[in-house]
Design a protein around this motif. Structure first.
Motif, PDB file in Angstrom:
ATOM      1  N   GLY A 195       0.897  -1.264   0.028  1.00 38.13           N
ATOM      2  CA  GLY A 195       0.046  -0.095   0.054  1.00 38.13           C
ATOM      3  C   GLY A 195       0.880   1.103  -0.009  1.00 38.13           C
ATOM      4  N   GLY A 196       2.065   1.218   0.225  1.00 43.91           N
ATOM      5  CA  GLY A 196       3.050   2.243   0.081  1.00 43.91           C
ATOM      6  C   GLY A 196       3.541   2.402  -1.494  1.00 43.91           C
ATOM      7  N   LEU A 197       4.757   2.539  -1.873  1.00 44.36           N
ATOM      8  CA  LEU A 197       5.362   2.794  -3.102  1.00 44.36           C
ATOM      9  C   LEU A 197       5.852   1.408  -3.755  1.00 44.36           C
ATOM     10  N   CYS A 198       5.232   1.227  -4.814  1.00 40.52           N
ATOM     11  CA  CYS A 198       5.516  -0.136  -5.541  1.00 40.52           C
ATOM     12  C   CYS A 198       6.567   0.033  -6.619  1.00 40.52           C
ATOM     13  N   ASP A 199       7.634  -0.463  -6.531  1.00 38.74           N
ATOM     14  CA  ASP A 199       8.766  -0.675  -7.532  1.00 38.74           C
ATOM     15  C   ASP A 199       8.773  -1.397  -8.699  1.00 38.74           C
ATOM     16  N   PHE A 200       8.251  -1.040  -9.940  1.00 39.85           N
ATOM     17  CA  PHE A 200       8.040  -1.987 -11.123  1.00 39.85           C
ATOM     18  C   PHE A 200       9.196  -2.085 -11.835  1.00 39.85           C
ATOM     19  N   GLY A 201      10.467  -1.693 -11.302  1.00 41.11           N
ATOM     20  CA  GLY A 201      11.755  -1.603 -11.966  1.00 41.11           C
ATOM     21  C   GLY A 201      11.824  -0.489 -12.860  1.00 41.11           C
ATOM     22  N   ASP A 202      13.307  -0.281 -13.367  1.00 39.51           N
ATOM     23  CA  ASP A 202      13.634   0.905 -14.017  1.00 39.51           C
ATOM     24  C   ASP A 202      13.491   1.964 -13.349  1.00 39.51           C
ATOM     25  N   THR A 203      12.531   3.131 -13.725  1.00 40.55           N
ATOM     26  CA  THR A 203      12.235   4.312 -13.268  1.00 40.55           C
ATOM     27  C   THR A 203      10.548   4.436 -12.913  1.00 40.55           C
ATOM     28  N   ASP A 204      10.009   3.078 -12.796  1.00 39.04           N
ATOM     29  CA  ASP A 204       8.756   3.268 -12.583  1.00 39.04           C
ATOM     30  C   ASP A 204       8.400   2.717 -10.918  1.00 39.04           C
ATOM     31  N   PHE A 205       7.894   3.795 -10.438  1.00 36.70           N
ATOM     32  CA  PHE A 205       7.468   3.876  -8.968  1.00 36.70           C
ATOM     33  C   PHE A 205       6.068   4.349  -8.809  1.00 36.70           C
ATOM     34  N   LEU A 206       5.256   3.560  -8.396  1.00 41.48           N
ATOM     35  CA  LEU A 206       3.756   3.939  -8.279  1.00 41.48           C
ATOM     36  C   LEU A 206       3.242   3.728  -7.191  1.00 41.48           C
ATOM     37  N   PRO A 207       2.279   4.535  -6.623  1.00 45.37           N
ATOM     38  CA  PRO A 207       1.477   4.169  -5.403  1.00 45.37           C
ATOM     39  C   PRO A 207       0.292   3.536  -5.822  1.00 45.37           C
ATOM     40  N   PRO A 208      -0.386   3.078  -4.918  1.00 48.07           N
ATOM     41  CA  PRO A 208      -2.133   2.501  -5.327  1.00 48.07           C
ATOM     42  C   PRO A 208      -2.899   3.535  -5.974  1.00 48.07           C
ATOM     43  N   GLU A 209      -2.763   4.792  -5.446  1.00 50.51           N
ATOM     44  CA  GLU A 209      -3.872   5.799  -5.929  1.00 50.51           C
ATOM     45  C   GLU A 209      -3.372   6.220  -7.451  1.00 50.51           C
ATOM     46  N   GLU A 210      -2.169   6.178  -7.955  1.00 47.51           N
ATOM     47  CA  GLU A 210      -1.771   6.326  -9.258  1.00 47.51           C
ATOM     48  C   GLU A 210      -2.268   5.184 -10.203  1.00 47.51           C
ATOM     49  N   MET A 211      -2.141   3.638  -9.369  1.00 48.49           N
ATOM     50  CA  MET A 211      -2.414   2.922 -10.057  1.00 48.49           C
ATOM     51  C   MET A 211      -3.825   2.906 -10.593  1.00 48.49           C
ATOM     52  N   ALA A 212      -4.546   3.172  -9.604  1.00 49.87           N
ATOM     53  CA  ALA A 212      -6.050   3.351  -9.647  1.00 49.87           C
ATOM     54  C   ALA A 212      -6.321   4.378 -10.823  1.00 49.87           C
ATOM     55  N   LEU A 213      -5.592   5.347 -10.861  1.00 51.36           N
ATOM     56  CA  LEU A 213      -5.944   6.210 -11.874  1.00 51.36           C
ATOM     57  C   LEU A 213      -5.854   5.967 -13.413  1.00 51.36           C
ATOM     58  N   ILE A 214      -4.497   5.203 -13.405  1.00 57.97           N
ATOM     59  CA  ILE A 214      -4.042   4.701 -14.829  1.00 57.97           C
ATOM     60  C   ILE A 214      -5.235   3.747 -15.308  1.00 57.97           C
ATOM     61  N   ILE A 215      -5.743   2.747 -14.158  1.00 59.13           N
ATOM     62  CA  ILE A 215      -6.529   1.908 -14.502  1.00 59.13           C
ATOM     63  C   ILE A 215      -8.157   2.465 -14.906  1.00 59.13           C
ATOM     64  N   GLN A 216      -8.422   3.659 -14.354  1.00 58.22           N
ATOM     65  CA  GLN A 216      -9.943   4.175 -14.392  1.00 58.22           C
ATOM     66  C   GLN A 216      -9.845   5.080 -15.710  1.00 58.22           C
ATOM     67  N   ASN A 217      -8.679   5.657 -15.711  1.00 59.22           N
ATOM     68  CA  ASN A 217      -8.597   6.507 -17.044  1.00 59.22           C
ATOM     69  C   ASN A 217      -8.169   5.698 -18.529  1.00 59.22           C
ATOM     70  N   GLU A 218      -8.060   4.543 -18.196  1.00 61.06           N
ATOM     71  CA  GLU A 218      -7.414   3.662 -19.272  1.00 61.06           C
ATOM     72  C   GLU A 218      -6.192   4.348 -19.926  1.00 61.06           C
ATOM     73  N   VAL A 219      -5.273   4.596 -19.021  1.00 55.20           N
ATOM     74  CA  VAL A 219      -4.048   5.153 -19.643  1.00 55.20           C
ATOM     75  C   VAL A 219      -3.196   4.158 -20.470  1.00 55.20           C
ATOM     76  N   THR A 220      -2.798   4.605 -21.518  1.00 52.60           N
ATOM     77  CA  THR A 220      -1.997   3.424 -22.418  1.00 52.60           C
ATOM     78  C   THR A 220      -0.501   3.703 -22.046  1.00 52.60           C
ATOM     79  N   TYR A 221       0.394   2.646 -22.373  1.00 51.45           N
ATOM     80  CA  TYR A 221       1.726   2.696 -21.915  1.00 51.45           C
ATOM     81  C   TYR A 221       2.515   3.916 -22.534  1.00 51.45           C
ATOM     82  N   GLU A 222       2.117   4.365 -23.673  1.00 47.36           N
ATOM     83  CA  GLU A 222       2.754   5.418 -24.411  1.00 47.36           C
ATOM     84  C   GLU A 222       2.258   6.891 -23.499  1.00 47.36           C
TER      85      GLU A 222
END
Length: 260
Positions: A195-222
Motif C-alpha cells: 500500500g506504499g510505493l511499488c517498484d516496478f523496475g527501471d524508473t517506474d514507481f507507483l503508489p496505489p492511488e496512481e495505479m487506480a488512476l491509470i486503470i480508471q482512465n485507461e491510460v496507455t503505456y505511451e
C-alpha cells in the motif's frame, strides 16, 4: 490424527490475515530450501502456549515471532505429520551438567511437527492468539493474550478492512503489471510496506492511488511514458491526476514568466 493443541509463531501480517478468515497458502518444500525437514508449507509445533514458550529456545532466529497462535484443530483436517531437525537444548544442557565438551558439535534431534500447504481460522475448533514480546538481553519471550479484540490488537472488523486493502493493492499491482508492462516486471513494495510505493523496475514507481488512476482512465503505456519522462526531465513534478486533467510543465514555465 490425535486431537491436541498446536501452535505457530507468525508475523503480524499473517496473524491479521488469519483473524480475517483468509485462507493462507504456502507451497514451499523445506527440504528444497536446504532445511533438514520433510515439511511442506506451514509448520506447526505440537503443544500449548507453555510448550511453545519452551520450544522457543530452538526456534528463535528461525521463525518470525510477532504473534503466537495456539489452537485445537477440528477433526479430520488436512494437516499432516512431519519432522524438523533443531538443536536439542535439553541434551545440550545435560552434556554441560556432566562437563562434556561441546565445542565441536552442538547436538541436534528430529522433532515432531504438523504441516499444511494451506490453513485458515475455519480449521480450528478453538484458538487463542498471543502477542509475543522478545526480551533483548536473553531473547526469552513473554506472551500477552489478545484474541483479536484486545486494545493492543485491533478488533476483527478493523483487521478485515486492513487485509482487504492489502488484497486490493496487490490486485492493482497485478493489473498494472499486466496492462502497462505486459507482465514483464517483477514488482515489489518498497520496504515491504503493502500500500506504499511499488517498484516496478527501471524508473517506474507507483503508489496505489496512481495505479487506480491509470486503470480508471485507461491510460496507455505511451501516455504513461509521456507523463513519466516529462517529470524526469523537470525539477517540478506534476502528479498524474493533474496531468490527466491537462496540466503540463510548459504551463508552469509560462506562469513563472508572467509573474516576472
Amino acid at each position: 490424527m490425535k486431537t491436541e493443541k498446536i501452535y505457530r509463531f507468525m508475523s503480524k501480517e499473517e496473524a491479521m490475515r488469519f483473524l480475517s478468515y483468509k485462507c493462507l497458502i504456502n507451497t514451499d518444500v523445506q527440504a528444497n530450501k536446504g532445511n533438514k525437514s520433510n515439511a511442506q508449507g506451514f509448520c506447526f509445533g505440537i503443544g500449548d502456549e507453555v510448550q511453545a514458550t519452551k520450544d522457543w529456545r530452538r526456534l528463535k532466529g528461525i521463525v518470525t515471532a510477532d504473534y503466537l497462535l495456539v489452537g485445537m484443530l477440528k477433526p479430520d483436517e488436512h494437516f499432516v505429520q512431519c519432522k524438523g531437525e533443531y538443536i536439542d537444548w535439553e541434551l545440550y544442557d545435560e552434556y554441560l551438567s556432566k562437563g562434556t565438551c561441546l565445542q565441536e558439535q552442538i547436538p541436534t534431534a528430529m522433532f515432531d511437527e504438523l504441516c499444511s500447504i494451506f490453513y485458515s481460522l475455519d480449521d480450528f475448533e478453538s484458538f487463542d492468539m498471543y502477542k509475543v514480546e522478545v526480551e533483548n538481553i536473553d531473547m526469552s519471550i513473554s506472551l500477552l493474550q489478545v484474541n483479536g479484540s484486545d486494545e493492543k490488537f485491533r478488533p476483527i472488523n478493523d483487521i478485515r478492512a486492513v487485509v482487504n486493502y492489502w488484497d486490493a493493492c496487490e490486485k492493482l499491482v497485478d493489473i498494472i503489471n499486466e496492462k502497462l508492462f505486459d507482465d514483464s516486471r517483477d514488482p515489489y513494495w518498497i520496504g515491504g510496506v503493502c500500500g506504499g510505493l511499488c517498484d516496478f523496475g527501471d524508473t517506474d514507481f507507483l503508489p496505489p492511488e496512481e495505479m487506480a488512476l491509470i486503470i480508471q482512465n485507461e491510460v496507455t503505456y505511451e501516455q504513461y511514458v509521456e507523463w513519466r519522462e516529462a517529470n524526469l526531465a523537470n525539477e517540478r513534478k506534476i502528479n498524474l491526476q493533474s496531468w490527466l486533467k491537462g496540466a503540463r510543465h510548459s504551463m508552469q514555465k509560462d506562469k513563472k514568466a508572467n509573474n516576472e
